[in-house]
Design a protein around this motif. Structure first.
Motif, mmCIF file in Angstrom:
data_model
loop_
_atom_site.group_PDB
_atom_site.id
_atom_site.type_symbol
_atom_site.label_atom_id
_atom_site.label_comp_id
_atom_site.label_asym_id
_atom_site.label_seq_id
_atom_site.Cartn_x
_atom_site.Cartn_y
_atom_site.Cartn_z
ATOM 1 N N VAL A 180 19.778 -27.176 -13.609
ATOM 2 C CA VAL A 180 18.581 -27.821 -14.131
ATOM 3 C C VAL A 180 18.212 -29.011 -13.271
ATOM 4 N N GLU A 181 19.235 -29.789 -12.890
ATOM 5 C CA GLU A 181 18.944 -30.970 -12.092
ATOM 6 C C GLU A 181 18.353 -30.597 -10.740
ATOM 7 N N LEU A 182 18.904 -29.544 -10.149
ATOM 8 C CA LEU A 182 18.358 -29.085 -8.865
ATOM 9 C C LEU A 182 16.914 -28.639 -9.041
ATOM 10 N N GLY A 183 16.654 -27.913 -10.122
ATOM 11 C CA GLY A 183 15.288 -27.440 -10.377
ATOM 12 C C GLY A 183 14.329 -28.592 -10.533
ATOM 13 N N TYR B 109 -0.648 -17.060 -6.249
ATOM 14 C CA TYR B 109 -0.832 -16.160 -7.392
ATOM 15 C C TYR B 109 0.483 -15.458 -7.732
ATOM 16 N N GLN B 110 1.155 -14.956 -6.705
ATOM 17 C CA GLN B 110 2.436 -14.289 -6.947
ATOM 18 C C GLN B 110 3.491 -15.280 -7.429
ATOM 19 N N LEU B 111 3.467 -16.484 -6.835
ATOM 20 C CA LEU B 111 4.451 -17.487 -7.235
ATOM 21 C C LEU B 111 4.239 -17.889 -8.694
ATOM 22 N N PHE B 112 2.980 -17.961 -9.098
ATOM 23 C CA PHE B 112 2.675 -18.289 -10.489
ATOM 24 C C PHE B 112 3.250 -17.224 -11.418
ATOM 25 N N ASN B 113 3.062 -15.943 -11.056
ATOM 26 C CA ASN B 113 3.628 -14.867 -11.861
ATOM 27 C C ASN B 113 5.147 -14.995 -11.948
ATOM 28 N N PHE B 114 5.733 -15.366 -10.822
ATOM 29 C CA PHE B 114 7.187 -15.539 -10.776
ATOM 30 C C PHE B 114 7.631 -16.619 -11.774
ATOM 31 N N THR B 115 6.944 -17.765 -11.761
ATOM 32 C CA THR B 115 7.356 -18.848 -12.662
ATOM 33 C C THR B 115 7.174 -18.450 -14.127
ATOM 34 N N MET B 116 6.097 -17.692 -14.399
ATOM 35 C CA MET B 116 5.876 -17.250 -15.772
ATOM 36 C C MET B 116 7.020 -16.354 -16.232
ATOM 37 N N LEU B 117 7.415 -15.416 -15.352
ATOM 38 C CA LEU B 117 8.467 -14.474 -15.734
ATOM 39 C C LEU B 117 9.802 -15.188 -15.917
ATOM 40 N N ILE B 118 10.086 -16.160 -15.029
ATOM 41 C CA ILE B 118 11.320 -16.930 -15.182
ATOM 42 C C ILE B 118 11.313 -17.666 -16.508
ATOM 43 N N ALA B 119 10.185 -18.325 -16.818
ATOM 44 C CA ALA B 119 10.111 -19.096 -18.059
ATOM 45 C C ALA B 119 10.380 -18.196 -19.252
ATOM 46 N N LEU B 120 9.909 -16.956 -19.191
ATOM 47 C CA LEU B 120 10.099 -16.054 -20.322
ATOM 48 C C LEU B 120 11.531 -15.549 -20.405
ATOM 49 N N MET B 121 12.143 -15.275 -19.252
ATOM 50 C CA MET B 121 13.429 -14.582 -19.292
ATOM 51 C C MET B 121 14.615 -15.526 -19.394
ATOM 52 N N THR B 122 14.426 -16.787 -19.018
ATOM 53 C CA THR B 122 15.594 -17.651 -18.969
ATOM 54 C C THR B 122 16.114 -17.954 -20.372
ATOM 55 N N ASN B 124 18.100 -20.640 -20.588
ATOM 56 C CA ASN B 124 18.455 -22.038 -20.421
ATOM 57 C C ASN B 124 17.206 -22.894 -20.645
ATOM 58 N N LEU B 125 17.240 -23.773 -21.646
ATOM 59 C CA LEU B 125 16.048 -24.551 -21.966
ATOM 60 C C LEU B 125 15.673 -25.503 -20.836
ATOM 61 N N GLY B 126 16.660 -25.915 -20.042
ATOM 62 C CA GLY B 126 16.347 -26.746 -18.885
ATOM 63 C C GLY B 126 15.558 -25.974 -17.843
ATOM 64 N N ILE B 127 15.987 -24.726 -17.595
ATOM 65 C CA ILE B 127 15.272 -23.900 -16.630
ATOM 66 C C ILE B 127 13.880 -23.569 -17.155
ATOM 67 N N LEU B 128 13.778 -23.394 -18.465
ATOM 68 C CA LEU B 128 12.461 -23.164 -19.053
ATOM 69 C C LEU B 128 11.524 -24.304 -18.684
ATOM 70 N N TRP B 129 12.053 -25.538 -18.789
ATOM 71 C CA TRP B 129 11.226 -26.693 -18.433
ATOM 72 C C TRP B 129 10.862 -26.656 -16.945
ATOM 73 N N VAL B 130 11.858 -26.377 -16.121
ATOM 74 C CA VAL B 130 11.606 -26.354 -14.671
ATOM 75 C C VAL B 130 10.532 -25.316 -14.341
ATOM 76 N N LEU B 170 10.628 -32.904 -21.143
ATOM 77 C CA LEU B 170 11.936 -33.084 -20.495
ATOM 78 C C LEU B 170 12.784 -34.063 -21.300
ATOM 79 N N PHE B 171 12.155 -35.131 -21.776
ATOM 80 C CA PHE B 171 12.890 -36.085 -22.590
ATOM 81 C C PHE B 171 13.409 -35.396 -23.852
ATOM 82 N N GLY B 172 12.555 -34.556 -24.445
ATOM 83 C CA GLY B 172 12.986 -33.794 -25.617
ATOM 84 C C GLY B 172 14.166 -32.898 -25.291
ATOM 85 N N THR B 173 14.128 -32.273 -24.111
ATOM 86 C CA THR B 173 15.231 -31.400 -23.711
ATOM 87 C C THR B 173 16.523 -32.192 -23.539
ATOM 88 N N VAL B 174 16.398 -33.410 -22.969
ATOM 89 C CA VAL B 174 17.582 -34.259 -22.811
ATOM 90 C C VAL B 174 18.190 -34.573 -24.175
#
Lengths: 220, 482
Positions: A180-183, B109-122, B124-130, B170-174
């Motif tokens: 997460v930190e890296l991200g 456009y492709q990178l945006f799709n990538f981030t959307m898919l990551i957000a859905l599949m992860t 890890n709530l931290g990765i969701l934020w990222v 992010l503060f909420g996630t912390v």
């Protein structure tokens, strides 16, 4: 005994961080703002190292290293280059009422402390008293972004808010998991690059970096 | 299969970063989106037959809630890529897109799709934020791609507002991590949603209350809830139309999804309806405010952006009420809104290109020049306004009847807002479609298949929900609980 001393040191660093935030909201010169931001990053590195040392959490050393590279070296360097190229190095922002921002800032700090008080009691971390300070730093940077009308100070406000959040993560929880930190670090770096490019475009289109020119898109 | 879903768009963005300026790039873009869609279909089949699955040290997690959003995201990503082929060709001919901008557009456009898919599949709530933050960054670039003063202004506003908003998340996630650490321990896994879900009843209520408040402000900004909605109309109106379509069709949905994941944990920890009440309150406020702003718009894309705020408010309200029926309606509304709104933006995109303006008063008589675009816009508007037999009617009907039973105080406000929205949108769209014409035909034929496929699916969901989809919705609705 030792851990008490370290705890005191962390509190001291937190206090310096808060003072730097206050210095930032009352600083008119862009160049000094960047210096203050660099100092904030350095304090953050020291605090992270101390927490890592006191609690034997080696991954905090890594995150201190990332902070050092990113916030003390890379981003200030980028900001210096941007203000040089844009020739706004000596710009002074005149339209802020400093006594007023200070008073609002103090109110925000009291609010943040009250909000964080019940939670600090529950934290097991060595630096639990500092959660309120971290929240106060976030809110102060938030205010800085609202009160400033120039692009560079707004971006510095954004970055200093991220500093506050990072400090919250170290002080409340000994840092987030490494992925997460890296991200987050990657996001901040890419974000600052994009904003840097943006500033050149804005300057080209508007002949100014004053965001108050950006008021065409309003509800009518 | 899961890795393939992520690898294809990532690879696509790299390939297009080098080749995006060529004429064939539009087809490559479609090909990568098609690949992503097929991979998600295979993944979905896997989940249907084998149940929820984990991957990579439990960092990825596919369950009934995100698997249908995953398919929907990949599908809208594909149709938008198909739509953007002729659209971008026209923009290039008009000189609005230089080769460099084209490359940036396709890669992002492709990178945006990538981030959307990551957000859905992860998991890890931290990765969701990222991933959400990364999605903001890619769309900021996409919105500003024309480099006009207005688009730069919109992008800057978007970045600053969403940057601030998402920092709260992010503060909420912390804080959430802090609460979880006490129960699970620091040995990793304290941010994994499945782990949190297992121990949610033991999380400290005080910390979770504050954490949810921050998470709600943060992800609520991305959902476009009033009063954090200011970025949304600007970003929709000033970017290229395919970007407006994915903003409304994908990004808002994924933000709602993030909010839902947080709500499930909060409900479990608090044993009181605080999260639901917050969501109902802000949802209702968004519906009302957006409905009244709708009537004051002059720009067609701005108007439909406000309509997106209205529908997101409705969805948030539905999930706020909770319970199997309201959740079912919320999920259904997410799907049909995403399909129909992006369909409308496709039609609007062709219409504005033909008319050479986005000002509604200057677009007249579309049906004379291009009957298909005109009908697409008319039917799309009727569908989004909740006319039967489209899917929006079914979900709005479910939401309203549940509200009457469980939250009777809210029903008059909802009806009022829906009525105002109907009057303002219909009275604007009607003269744009019918009447004396002012638009000229274009050289390139528009891509109308996406418009009608989306409308057709929206119609189908109103008349008949296939049994497996129905079972999915029910399962996901039970999971959200509330």
């Amino acid at each position: 005994m030792m851990s008490e001393l370290v705890g005191q040191l962390i509190n001291l660093l937190a206090a310096i961080l808060l003072m730097l935030s206050f210095a930032m909201i009352s600083q008119r010169r862009i160049l000094s703002l960047i210096h203050l931001f660099t100092a904030q990053g350095a304090i953050l590195v020291a605090a992270t190292l101390l927490v890592g040392y006191a609690t034997h959490q080696p991954h905090l050393y890594v995150s201190a290293g990332i902070t050092l590279v990113l916030k003390v070296i890379l981003i200030p360097l980028l900001l210096h280059r941007v203000i040089n190229r844009l020739d706004v190095r000596w710009d002074v922002e005149t339209l802020i009422n400093i006594p007023m921002t200070m008073i609002i800032g103090i109110a925000l700090v009291i609010f943040a402390f009250n909000l964080a008080l019940p939670i600090s009691k529950l934290s097991v971390s060595i630096a639990r008293g500092t959660l309120g300070i971290a929240l106060a730093c976030v809110l102060l940077s938030f205010m800085m972004m609202i009160t400033r009308s120039k692009a560079v100070p707004q971006v510095i406000g954004f970055l200093s808010m991220e500093n506050g959040l990072f400090f919250a993560a170290t002080s409340a929880t000994y840092g987030m998991p490494m992925v997460v930190e890296l991200g987050i670090a990657l996001d901040v770096l890419v974000g600052i690059l994009i904003l840097g490019v943006f500033m050149f475009h804005i300057r080209e289109e508007f002949d100014s970096l004053d965001i108050s020119h950006l008021e065409k898109l309003r509800e009518d | 299969m899961l890795y393939l879903v992520l690898a294809i768009p990532l690879l696509g963005s790299v390939v297009l970063a080098f080749t995006g300026q060529h004429d064939g790039a539009r087809e490559i873009n479609v090909a990568f989106s098609l690949g992503t869609f097929l991979a998600t279909c295979a993944l979905t089949a896997e989940v249907i037959s084998g149940g929820p699955l984990f991957a990579w040290n439990r960092e990825f997690y596919i369950d009934p809630l995100n698997v249908f959003l995953l398919t929907l995201t990949a599908f809208v990503g594909l149709t938008t890529a198909i739509f953007s082929r002729p659209y971008m060709r026209v923009e290039r001919d008009h000189g609005k897109m230089t080769p460099n901008r084209m490359r940036l557009y396709h890669s992002m456009y492709q990178l945006f799709n990538f981030t959307m898919l990551i957000a859905l599949m992860t998991n890890n709530l931290g990765i969701l934020w990222v991933a959400m933050e990364a999605a903001t960054l890619t769309t900021v670039v996409l919105v500003s791609v024309y480099r006009t003063p207005a688009s730069l202004e919109a992008a800057w506003k978007y970045f600053i507002l969403c940057g601030v908003g998402i920092a709260q998340a992010l503060f909420g996630t912390v804080l959430l991590y802090m609460a979880a650490e006490k129960v699970i321990g620091t040995e990793g896994g304290a941010l994994l949603w499945t782990n949190l879900d297992a121990v949610k009843a033991q999380l400290d209520p005080g910390i979770i209350t504050l954490a949810f408040a921050f998470l709600f402000i943060g992800y609520g900004t991305k959902v476009g809830l009033v009063p954090m909605h200011n970025w949304l109309p600007d970003a929709h109106a000033e970017g290229p139309t395919p970007v407006s379509a994915v903003l409304s069709g994908l990004l808002l949905n994924v933000a709602v999804y993030a909010l839902l994941r947080c709500k499930v944990l909060t409900d479990g920890a608090l044993q009181n309806p605080l999260a639901g009440q917050l969501m109902m309150g802000f949802g209702l406020l968004s519906v009302l405010v957006a409905a009244f702003f709708l009537s004051r718009q002059k720009d067609v894309k701005r108007m439909f952006a406000y309509s997106s705020i209205e529908h997101m408010g409705l969805i948030t309200f539905a999930f706020g009420m909770g319970g199997p029926i309201a959740n079912y309606a919320g999920l259904l509304h997410m799907s049909v809104h995403s399909l129909i709104k992006s369909g409308i933006f496709f039609a609007v995109g062709h219409a504005t290109q033909k008319a050479g303006t986005q000002v509604m008063e200057d677009i007249r008589g579309l049906i004379k020049v291009s009957p298909t675009v005109g009908w697409g816009m008319m039917l799309g508007s009727l569908a989004i306004l909740g006319m039967p037999p489209f899917g929006v009617f079914a979900s709005e009907f479910l939401i309203l009847t549940t509200a009457m039973r469980e939250q009777p105080w809210a029903t008059p406000f909802l009806l009022l807002a829906l009525g105002v929205a109907f009057a303002s949108v219909f009275s604007r769209v009607q003269p744009m479609v019918f009447g004396e014409t002012s638009v000229k035909p274009l050289r390139h034929p528009p891509a109308l298949i996406p418009v009608f496929v989306h409308l057709g699916l929206g119609l189908m969901l109103g008349l008949y929900i296939p049994p497996y989809l129905d079972a999915w919705y029910r399962h996901a609705a039970r999971m959200i609980g509330g």
